[in-house]
Design a protein around this motif. Structure first.
Motif, PDB file in Angstrom:
ATOM      1  N   ASP A 118      53.559   8.866  42.270  1.00 25.72           N
ATOM      2  CA  ASP A 118      53.061   7.695  43.002  1.00 25.72           C
ATOM      3  C   ASP A 118      51.588   7.829  43.364  1.00 25.72           C
ATOM      4  O   ASP A 118      51.160   7.476  44.479  1.00 25.72           O
ATOM      5  N   LEU A 119      50.799   8.329  42.410  1.00 22.11           N
ATOM      6  CA  LEU A 119      49.358   8.451  42.588  1.00 22.11           C
ATOM      7  C   LEU A 119      48.652   7.519  41.604  1.00 22.11           C
ATOM      8  O   LEU A 119      49.251   7.057  40.644  1.00 22.11           O
ATOM      9  N   SER A 120      47.370   7.277  41.862  1.00 21.39           N
ATOM     10  CA  SER A 120      46.559   6.448  40.971  1.00 21.39           C
ATOM     11  C   SER A 120      45.303   7.230  40.594  1.00 21.39           C
ATOM     12  O   SER A 120      44.742   7.957  41.424  1.00 21.39           O
ATOM     13  N   GLU A 121      44.853   7.083  39.343  1.00 23.10           N
ATOM     14  CA  GLU A 121      43.732   7.872  38.851  1.00 23.10           C
ATOM     15  C   GLU A 121      42.409   7.540  39.534  1.00 23.10           C
ATOM     16  O   GLU A 121      41.453   8.303  39.438  1.00 23.10           O
ATOM     17  N   ASN A 122      42.327   6.417  40.227  1.00 20.12           N
ATOM     18  CA  ASN A 122      41.072   6.084  40.917  1.00 20.12           C
ATOM     19  C   ASN A 122      41.036   6.564  42.365  1.00 20.12           C
ATOM     20  O   ASN A 122      40.037   6.369  43.068  1.00 20.12           O
ATOM     21  N   TYR A 123      42.105   7.214  42.841  1.00 19.90           N
ATOM     22  CA  TYR A 123      42.119   7.747  44.201  1.00 19.90           C
ATOM     23  C   TYR A 123      41.063   8.859  44.328  1.00 19.90           C
ATOM     24  O   TYR A 123      40.941   9.728  43.468  1.00 19.90           O
ATOM     25  N   LYS A 124      40.323   8.867  45.433  1.00 21.02           N
ATOM     26  CA  LYS A 124      39.346   9.900  45.713  1.00 21.02           C
ATOM     27  C   LYS A 124      40.033  11.143  46.292  1.00 21.02           C
ATOM     28  O   LYS A 124      40.894  11.030  47.169  1.00 21.02           O
ATOM     29  N   ILE A 125      39.612  12.322  45.828  1.00 17.99           N
ATOM     30  CA  ILE A 125      40.202  13.566  46.311  1.00 17.99           C
ATOM     31  C   ILE A 125      40.046  13.702  47.826  1.00 17.99           C
ATOM     32  O   ILE A 125      40.982  14.074  48.541  1.00 17.99           O
ATOM     33  N   LYS A 126      38.861  13.370  48.337  1.00 19.76           N
ATOM     34  CA  LYS A 126      38.600  13.588  49.765  1.00 19.76           C
ATOM     35  C   LYS A 126      39.416  12.668  50.667  1.00 19.76           C
ATOM     36  O   LYS A 126      39.539  12.926  51.870  1.00 19.76           O
ATOM     37  N   LYS A 127      40.005  11.623  50.094  1.00 20.67           N
ATOM     38  CA  LYS A 127      40.798  10.687  50.896  1.00 20.67           C
ATOM     39  C   LYS A 127      42.304  10.921  50.769  1.00 20.67           C
ATOM     40  O   LYS A 127      43.097  10.205  51.384  1.00 20.67           O
TER      41      LYS A 127
END
Length: 231
Positions: A118-127
């Motif tokens: 349930d992740l998306s490739e545009n998610y930022k690591i720091k968030k």
């Protein structure tokens, strides 16, 4: 079954204290093995030796017949306790980074894992929350077509839902031509996917064997055996 990891009379000490002493263990292909014990028992040290990060004081360790080194590092995918991803990355950057770094990295396989998590490739690591970050890191680790997967405390500090997701991913996505070693002291969550266990206490293997056989012989769950050994 084919033996992937063979450990014989392995010892490791820091200063004058033995962290591991006379460890004998064989890990076979297609098997998920739990390396179980309390904090400080030597679990993580054993994983670092298998990965080639640390060297033993004495004894022998072979991975597909070779001593840990440059040749075996390409066969071992290691999920450490420490996050090694950069804050400026998004998930797609992390995938590209691993694809450039590891020849055996399968971006398509990793993409399926990330969707499953349930992740998306545009998610930022720091968030990312701690649980989301751990799901990503496991996806990147299992995204390699490695011979050995080392998962060091993959359930530490994360919520129950994330633990369940990680367990399902481990069970569903690892290659049966490989083997998995999981270190943990959270037994109830992981017991259902383990084929074999090795209990480490004060640097020694206190008990090892096939999970089903141990449950039958001792008429106890693996968690109950753990409690008897350590509590």
């Amino acid at each position: 079954m084919q033996t992937v990891i063979k450990i014989k009379d392995l010892c490791k000490k820091y200063k004058k204290r033995y962290i591991l002493k006379d460890i004998n263990l064989e890990i076979e292909k297609g098997v998920i093995t739990g390396i179980l014990g309390q904090n400080g028992s030597g679990k993580s040290t054993l994983m670092k030796i298998i990965s080639g990060i640390e060297k033993p004081e004495s004894g022998e360790i072979l991975i597909n017949g070779a001593e840990p080194g440059i040749s075996t590092k390409s066969q071992v995918a290691f999920l450490t306790e420490n996050n090694q991803l950069y804050d400026w990355m998004n998930i797609n950057d992390a995938i590209k980074f691993h694809q450039d770094f590891f020849e055996d990295f399968d971006a398509q396989k990793c993409g399926k894992l990330i969707d499953f998590m349930d992740l998306s490739e545009n998610y930022k690591i720091k968030k990312l929350s701690k649980g989301m970050l751990q799901r990503l890191r496991l996806s990147l680790t299992l995204g390699r077509n490695a011979s050995v997967y080392l998962l060091d405390e993959p359930f530490m500090g994360i919520d129950t839902i994330t633990r369940d997701k990680i367990i399902k991913a481990i069970n569903s996505y690892y290659c049966e031509d490989s083997c998995i070693l999981i270190t943990t002291h959270l037994i109830s969550e992981v017991e259902r996917i383990l084929d074999r266990v090795a209990f480490i206490s004060d640097g020694n293997i206190a008990l090892t064997g096939d999970c089903e056989q141990l449950r039958y012989e001792k008429n106890q769950s693996i968690e109950d055996m753990y409690r008897k050994l350590y509590v």
